[in-house]
Design an enzyme around this catalytic site. Structure first.
Site, mmCIF file in Angstrom:
data_model
loop_
_atom_site.group_PDB
_atom_site.id
_atom_site.type_symbol
_atom_site.label_atom_id
_atom_site.label_comp_id
_atom_site.label_asym_id
_atom_site.label_seq_id
_atom_site.Cartn_x
_atom_site.Cartn_y
_atom_site.Cartn_z
ATOM 1 N N LYS A 42 0.882 -1.171 0.000
ATOM 2 C CA LYS A 42 0.000 0.000 0.000
ATOM 3 C C LYS A 42 0.915 1.215 0.000
ATOM 4 O O LYS A 42 1.074 1.927 0.986
ATOM 5 C CB LYS A 42 -0.916 -0.021 1.238
ATOM 6 C CG LYS A 42 -2.379 -0.237 0.874
ATOM 7 C CD LYS A 42 -3.282 -0.217 2.057
ATOM 8 C CE LYS A 42 -4.150 1.028 2.104
ATOM 9 N NZ LYS A 42 -5.063 1.201 0.989
HETATM 10 N N1 PMP Z 1 -7.266 -2.160 -3.646
HETATM 11 C C1 PMP Z 1 -6.757 -0.930 -3.399
HETATM 12 C C2 PMP Z 1 -5.963 -0.245 -4.464
HETATM 13 C C3 PMP Z 1 -7.017 -0.307 -2.173
HETATM 14 O O1 PMP Z 1 -6.550 0.914 -1.925
HETATM 15 C C4 PMP Z 1 -7.791 -0.973 -1.194
HETATM 16 C C5 PMP Z 1 -8.066 -0.324 0.124
HETATM 17 N N2 PMP Z 1 -7.048 -0.617 1.042
HETATM 18 C C6 PMP Z 1 -8.275 -2.259 -1.494
HETATM 19 C C7 PMP Z 1 -7.988 -2.827 -2.733
HETATM 20 C C8 PMP Z 1 -9.051 -3.037 -0.480
HETATM 21 O O2 PMP Z 1 -8.203 -3.434 0.551
HETATM 22 P P1 PMP Z 1 -8.707 -3.662 2.051
HETATM 23 O O3 PMP Z 1 -9.863 -4.594 1.961
HETATM 24 O O4 PMP Z 1 -7.538 -4.260 2.728
HETATM 25 O O5 PMP Z 1 -9.097 -2.335 2.578
#
Ligand code: PMP
Length: 288
Positions: free
Chosen positions: A151
């Protein structure tokens, strides 16, 4: 974001007012995107999947070449401290780690790493109507080009451009393909469809392997809903009856329409989505 009076943010081990939480212009992360972050939710004071989020936080920073100066446990304790100070039920917690300003070279080795944890109210959007997506002209990169499972703030340039363009065209969000042309994800959430009563979601090859995505896959298996993780093209949307997005902020959000170069796909059913929503909401209620 508006300056929050009386709010405190955890920065490098101390709680300080939001207004004093500033960085020098010569911060490496501002110039070279040497930063990673997490988005976490708390439900009635309980921080959902906190350990998994901080595991990913550590992996994200290692993915772009630096180590965090705090252990998962220390980050968890700091987060609890921030959450306890907030006076509302549904919080969004943002943890950020970045390379500081003690050196300004492209290489980030030897630069101080800072960490901040902040939280703000983010009401649940469980009654939101189905969203409309449009295919983005931008694509998720090859894992050989960028650390796609981190991230990392740098990767969000792609999400920001995609979401901006989708909104300008009157849509809620963008659907991004990967560098090979397979469906990857939306600007900040993972993508699922239901086809022939099976749940299908892209292999997290170029997209983030979201924590909500993994939770939904596990819940679907418990409910006896067959799950397929596979490469999925836009033309495979033909015959899909339901579609939805998952992510920490949005939880599970139904998709009503996708506009893409294969045409316009409309999704009217929500039978399986509703079962998954119910199971997910139960899970987040149970833990309180
Ligand atoms: N893809 C991206 C690019 C994101 O920013 C997020 C949000 N974190 C997600 C998928 C979903 O991830 P999560 O379920 O861990 O929030």
């Amino acid at each position: 974001m508006k300056e929050e009076k009386n709010k405190l943010m955890w920065v490098d081990g101390e709680l300080i007012p939001w207004a004093s939480a500033t960085v020098p212009i010569a911060t490496h992360a501002l110039h070279y995107a040497s930063s990673v972050f997490e988005g976490i939710r708390s439900y009635d004071g309980y921080v959902f999947k906190m350990h998994e989020h901080y595991q990913r936080f550590h992996e994200s920073s290692r993915g772009i070449g630096f180590d965090l100066p705090y252990s998962i446990k220390e980050l968890e304790e700091a987060t609890e401290e921030v959450v306890q100070r907030e006076n509302c039920n549904d919080l969004y917690i943002r943890s950020l780690a970045w390379c500081g300003s003690n050196k300004m070279t492209v290489a980030s080795r030897g630069i101080d790493v800072h960490v901040a944890i902040m939280a703000w109210e983010r009401p649940l959007i469980r009654n939101h109507s189905a969203v409309r997506l449009i295919q983005s002209r931008w694509r998720r990169p090859d894992p050989c080009t960028a650390p796609v499972h981190s991230k990392a703030s740098g990767l969000y340039m792609i999400s920001t451009m995609s979401k901006n363009e989708a909104e300008i065209q009157g849509y809620d969000d963008a659907l991004l393909l990967d560098y090979r042309g397979y469906i990857a994800e939306a600007s900040s959430s993972n993508f699922f469809v239901v086809k022939d009563s099976r749940l299908i979601t892209p292999i997290p090859h170029s997209c983030l392997n979201g924590i909500t995505r993994l939770t939904i896959i596990a819940l679907a298996k418990t409910l006896g809903i067959p799950v397929e993780e596979r490469d999925f093209e836009l033309k495979d949307l033909e015959g899909a009856t339901e579609a939805f997005l998952t992510g920490t902020a949005i939880e599970i959000l139904s998709i009503g329409e996708i506009q893409c170069n294969q045409g316009r796909f409309v999704f009217k059913e929500e039978a399986i989505i509703n079962r998954l929503k119910q199971a997910f909401y139960q899970l987040t209620n149970q833990i309180n």
